[in-house]
Design an enzyme around this catalytic site. Structure first.
Site, PDB file in Angstrom:
ATOM      1  N   ARG A  42      -7.493  -0.365   1.271  1.00 32.00           N
ATOM      2  CA  ARG A  42      -8.073  -1.670   0.591  1.00 32.00           C
ATOM      3  C   ARG A  42      -8.533  -1.753  -0.892  1.00 32.00           C
ATOM      4  O   ARG A  42      -8.368  -2.599  -1.776  1.00 32.00           O
ATOM      5  CB  ARG A  42      -9.181  -2.258   1.399  1.00 32.00           C
ATOM      6  CG  ARG A  42     -10.376  -1.279   1.456  1.00 32.00           C
ATOM      7  CD  ARG A  42     -11.424  -1.662   2.518  1.00 32.00           C
ATOM      8  NE  ARG A  42     -10.703  -1.146   3.801  1.00 32.00           N
ATOM      9  CZ  ARG A  42     -11.432  -1.330   5.158  1.00 32.00           C
ATOM     10  NH1 ARG A  42     -12.720  -1.792   5.412  1.00 32.00           N
ATOM     11  NH2 ARG A  42     -11.018  -0.739   6.106  1.00 32.00           N
ATOM     12  N   GLU A  89      -9.407   3.759   2.161  1.00 37.07           N
ATOM     13  CA  GLU A  89      -8.840   3.770   0.811  1.00 37.07           C
ATOM     14  C   GLU A  89      -7.681   2.591   0.306  1.00 37.07           C
ATOM     15  O   GLU A  89      -7.325   2.150  -0.658  1.00 37.07           O
ATOM     16  CB  GLU A  89      -8.316   5.044   0.392  1.00 37.07           C
ATOM     17  CG  GLU A  89      -6.662   5.174   0.891  1.00 37.07           C
ATOM     18  CD  GLU A  89      -6.557   5.316   2.434  1.00 37.07           C
ATOM     19  OE1 GLU A  89      -7.573   5.575   2.953  1.00 37.07           O
ATOM     20  OE2 GLU A  89      -5.474   4.959   2.912  1.00 37.07           O
ATOM     21  N   ASP A 132      -2.486  10.186   3.392  1.00 34.88           N
ATOM     22  CA  ASP A 132      -3.815   9.899   3.797  1.00 34.88           C
ATOM     23  C   ASP A 132      -4.748  10.818   4.607  1.00 34.88           C
ATOM     24  O   ASP A 132      -4.507  11.048   5.721  1.00 34.88           O
ATOM     25  CB  ASP A 132      -3.955   8.358   4.419  1.00 34.88           C
ATOM     26  CG  ASP A 132      -5.267   7.824   4.699  1.00 34.88           C
ATOM     27  OD1 ASP A 132      -6.057   8.637   4.076  1.00 34.88           O
ATOM     28  OD2 ASP A 132      -5.707   6.827   5.160  1.00 34.88           O
ATOM     29  N   LYS A 168       0.828  -1.069   0.039  1.00 35.20           N
ATOM     30  CA  LYS A 168       0.022  -0.138  -0.096  1.00 35.20           C
ATOM     31  C   LYS A 168       0.817   1.199  -0.022  1.00 35.20           C
ATOM     32  O   LYS A 168       1.728   1.359   0.972  1.00 35.20           O
ATOM     33  CB  LYS A 168      -0.798   0.075   1.094  1.00 35.20           C
ATOM     34  CG  LYS A 168      -1.800   1.502   1.251  1.00 35.20           C
ATOM     35  CD  LYS A 168      -2.353   1.217   2.754  1.00 35.20           C
ATOM     36  CE  LYS A 168      -3.056   2.788   2.958  1.00 35.20           C
ATOM     37  NZ  LYS A 168      -4.201   2.586   4.334  1.00 35.20           N
ATOM     38  N   ASP A 226       1.922   6.334   5.535  1.00 37.09           N
ATOM     39  CA  ASP A 226       0.824   5.496   4.929  1.00 37.09           C
ATOM     40  C   ASP A 226       1.201   4.879   3.649  1.00 37.09           C
ATOM     41  O   ASP A 226       0.276   4.009   3.203  1.00 37.09           O
ATOM     42  CB  ASP A 226      -0.564   6.129   4.607  1.00 37.09           C
ATOM     43  CG  ASP A 226      -1.620   5.412   4.714  1.00 37.09           C
ATOM     44  OD1 ASP A 226      -1.724   4.139   5.627  1.00 37.09           O
ATOM     45  OD2 ASP A 226      -2.855   5.679   4.173  1.00 37.09           O
ATOM     46  N   LYS A 263     -10.304  13.088   7.860  1.00 34.62           N
ATOM     47  CA  LYS A 263      -9.738  12.750   9.258  1.00 34.62           C
ATOM     48  C   LYS A 263      -9.569  14.119  10.302  1.00 34.62           C
ATOM     49  O   LYS A 263      -9.739  15.166   9.599  1.00 34.62           O
ATOM     50  CB  LYS A 263      -8.295  12.087   9.282  1.00 34.62           C
ATOM     51  CG  LYS A 263      -8.267  10.738   8.647  1.00 34.62           C
ATOM     52  CD  LYS A 263      -6.849  10.293   8.737  1.00 34.62           C
ATOM     53  CE  LYS A 263      -6.569   9.043   7.873  1.00 34.62           C
ATOM     54  NZ  LYS A 263      -7.097   7.658   8.637  1.00 34.62           N
ATOM     55  N   ASP A 266     -12.112   7.265   3.571  1.00 32.57           N
ATOM     56  CA  ASP A 266     -10.998   6.836   4.404  1.00 32.57           C
ATOM     57  C   ASP A 266     -10.507   5.313   4.413  1.00 32.57           C
ATOM     58  O   ASP A 266      -9.421   5.123   4.927  1.00 32.57           O
ATOM     59  CB  ASP A 266     -11.044   7.376   5.671  1.00 32.57           C
ATOM     60  CG  ASP A 266      -9.675   7.570   6.655  1.00 32.57           C
ATOM     61  OD1 ASP A 266      -8.782   7.330   5.919  1.00 32.57           O
ATOM     62  OD2 ASP A 266      -9.624   7.734   7.723  1.00 32.57           O
TER      63      ASP A 266
HETATM   64  N1  BES Z   1      -4.109   4.557   6.882  1.00 32.17           N
HETATM   65  C1  BES Z   1      -5.257   4.316   7.686  1.00 32.17           C
HETATM   66  C2  BES Z   1      -4.914   3.515   8.669  1.00 32.17           C
HETATM   67  C3  BES Z   1      -3.889   3.731   9.741  1.00 32.17           C
HETATM   68  C4  BES Z   1      -4.555   4.380  10.805  1.00 32.17           C
HETATM   69  C5  BES Z   1      -2.565   3.683   9.726  1.00 32.17           C
HETATM   70  C6  BES Z   1      -3.661   4.870  11.919  1.00 32.17           C
HETATM   71  C7  BES Z   1      -1.624   4.207  10.589  1.00 32.17           C
HETATM   72  C8  BES Z   1      -2.335   4.574  11.950  1.00 32.17           C
HETATM   73  C9  BES Z   1      -6.285   3.886   6.784  1.00 32.17           C
HETATM   74  O1  BES Z   1      -6.332   4.307   5.424  1.00 32.17           O
HETATM   75  C10 BES Z   1      -7.774   4.192   7.502  1.00 32.17           C
HETATM   76  O2  BES Z   1      -7.870   5.445   7.576  1.00 32.17           O
HETATM   77  N2  BES Z   1      -8.274   3.437   7.888  1.00 32.17           N
HETATM   78  C11 BES Z   1      -9.542   3.667   8.641  1.00 32.17           C
HETATM   79  C12 BES Z   1     -10.528   2.613   8.338  1.00 32.17           C
HETATM   80  C13 BES Z   1     -11.915   2.796   8.519  1.00 32.17           C
HETATM   81  C14 BES Z   1     -12.323   3.883   7.706  1.00 32.17           C
HETATM   82  C15 BES Z   1     -12.607   1.672   7.990  1.00 32.17           C
HETATM   83  C16 BES Z   1      -9.309   3.680  10.353  1.00 32.17           C
HETATM   84  O3  BES Z   1      -8.404   2.819  10.653  1.00 32.17           O
HETATM   85  O4  BES Z   1      -9.819   4.261  10.744  1.00 32.17           O
HETATM   86 ZN    ZN Z   2      -7.504   6.033   5.243  1.00 31.00          ZN
HETATM   87 ZN    ZN Z   3      -4.602   4.748   4.635  1.00 29.02          ZN
END
Ligand code: BES
Ligand code: ZN
Ligand code: ZN
Length: 417
Positions: free
Chosen positions: A281, A279, A200, A195, A218, A207, A277
């Protein structure tokens, strides 16, 4: 007597307590070497020596020493007056009767690749755009003689990687999709997928400022894939490995994809966007779909995929998922051996229910409560894994970045993976 001879003419001597003999192991030692190296740098030395022959191990210590030094002394800083950075250790001499040369070579190759990964992860997004990242990959590919294909936005459009494309559209930076190939022989084909979200923001589902703070990292998955490919090129094992990197910003610009959108991914499956968010996957779905072109026997993806994984496991284990018991067991053991620890999480059919969509083949969110969020993300990826391939997914959201300077880890990117 050997130790006495050694101590006799030295001006400054650092005595390092290594604790209980039965608790001594190679990871502990490597961490100590890192701390020792930093201690000498702080005290303005440009060289130091390590006396090795009184340690209670039979293992080759060369690799551990090389890794401790190279990883422990790594820095990422733009401070105009950084005292640490202006100091450099240029020489480390090992005093030993053992033959440590091979281990030093291997440890140096590994840690220089890890530091390349760290550099990419740490680099801020205004600089490390997908385009710039692709240049970095090309530089490695040329130096190490790996074959490399860089797909631009136009190519991504033509290929039908509509999920990667959609994620990129809220940014004024173009996406890139990269494939890097190491042909070292071997009957089986391994595909590694990373990834590579260069920033992000969350997109339209933006966020909070706090949760956005570290999101330049990310792209840790793609960064470690490049590190691994470089290592392979230098260590030359008899393997056939393809590295795929999906690179894009996730931004809320005017062209941004939106909740409710339906995307047709590379392999034809449709996805309903519930949350922009989620993204990672999406870009991985296109990469997993594309991996089928290589007829892989084994696919491993690495991604800073979910905050939920950090909630579940904290910072010291990556989440491990897969479709093959033996592969999961092996990766667990390799994690122990390298001190990059992974922990298996369940991936049973119940979770598939949570990512059902009313209008598309699958939804990109497992529910707003985020229960089991690391697992529903993995369940989503599973739908895009090529048939016949065994597959593992490593959620490195918690392990990619360190908040503390501790042993071989420094603050910032760890190079995990
Ligand atoms: N890049 C983030 C995940 C992440 C969070 C990595 C904190 C490192 C530290 C990912 O793209 C994301 O935003 N995930 C969301 C998923 C949710 C929207 C289903 C999350 O973890 O809140
Ligand atoms: Zn995200
Ligand atoms: Zn992300």
């Amino acid at each position: 007597d050997a130790l006495k001879d050694f101590l006799w003419k030295r001006k400054r001597i650092l005595l390092v307590g290594l604790g209980k003999e039965r608790e001594f192991n190679i990871h502990f030692f490597r961490d100590k070497v890192a701390e020792i190296a930093r201690w000498w740098r702080r005290s303005s030395a440009d060289s130091f020596e390590i006396y090795l022959d009184n340690l209670p191990v039979s293992q080759d210590l060369g690799q551990a020493v090389a890794e401790g030094i190279h990883l422990g002394l790594y820095t990422y800083s733009f401070k105009t007056e950084d005292k640490e950075r202006q100091k450099h250790i240029t020489t480390v001499r090992l005093i030993t009767k053992k033959n440590v040369a091979q281990g030093i070579t291997k440890g140096t190759i590994l840690s220089e690749s890890i530091n390349l990964t760290r550099y990419l992860v740490n680099s801020y997004s205004r600089f490390m755009t997908p385009e710039r990242f692709a240049q970095e990959v090309l530089t490695v590919a040329r130096a190490c003689k790996l074959s490399c294909k860089v797909f631009t936005k136009k190519d991504i459009q033509k290929l039908g990687m509509n999920a990667l494309l959609a994620v990129s559209e809220g940014s004024n930076k173009e996406p890139r999709f990269i494939s890097l190939e190491y042909k070292g022989g071997g009957k089986e084909t391994i595909v590694l997928i990373g990834k590579g979200i260069t920033f992000d923001s969350g997109g339209i589902g933006i966020k909070t400022a706090v949760s956005m703070a570290d999101m330049k990292t990310d792209k840790a998955g793609a960064s470690v894939v490049l590190g691994i490919m470089k290592t392979l090129a230098l260590l030359k094992p008899k393997l056939h490995v393809v590295g795929l990197m999906a690179l894009t910003d996730n931004m809320p610009g005017e062209g941004a994809y939106k909740p409710g959108d339906v995307l047709t991914t590379y392999n034809g499956k449709t996805v309903e966007i519930i949350h922009t968010d989620a993204e990672g996957r999406l870009v991985l779905a296109d990469a997993l779909g594309y991996s089928r072109n290589y007829r892989p026997d084994l696919v491993i993806d690495l991604a800073t995929l979910t905050g939920a994984c950090i909630i579940a496991l904290g910072k010291y284990h990556a989440g491990l998922f897969g479709n093959d018991k033996q592969l999961i067991d092996d990766l667990f053991v390799f994690g122990q051996q390298t001190n990059e620890k992974v922990w298996p999480l369940p991936l049973t059919d119940e979770y598939d229910e949570m990512i059902k969509s009313d209008v598309a083949d699958v939804a990109n969110l497992g529910g707003w409560d985020s229960y089991g969020g690391a697992i529903t993300a993995a369940a989503f990826l599973k739908k895009f894994v090529p048939e016949k391939a065994i597959w593992a997914h490593l959620d490195i959201a918690g392990t990619a970045v360190s908040k503390e300077e501790k042993g071989v880890l420094v603050k910032g990117a760890t190079g995990f993976g």
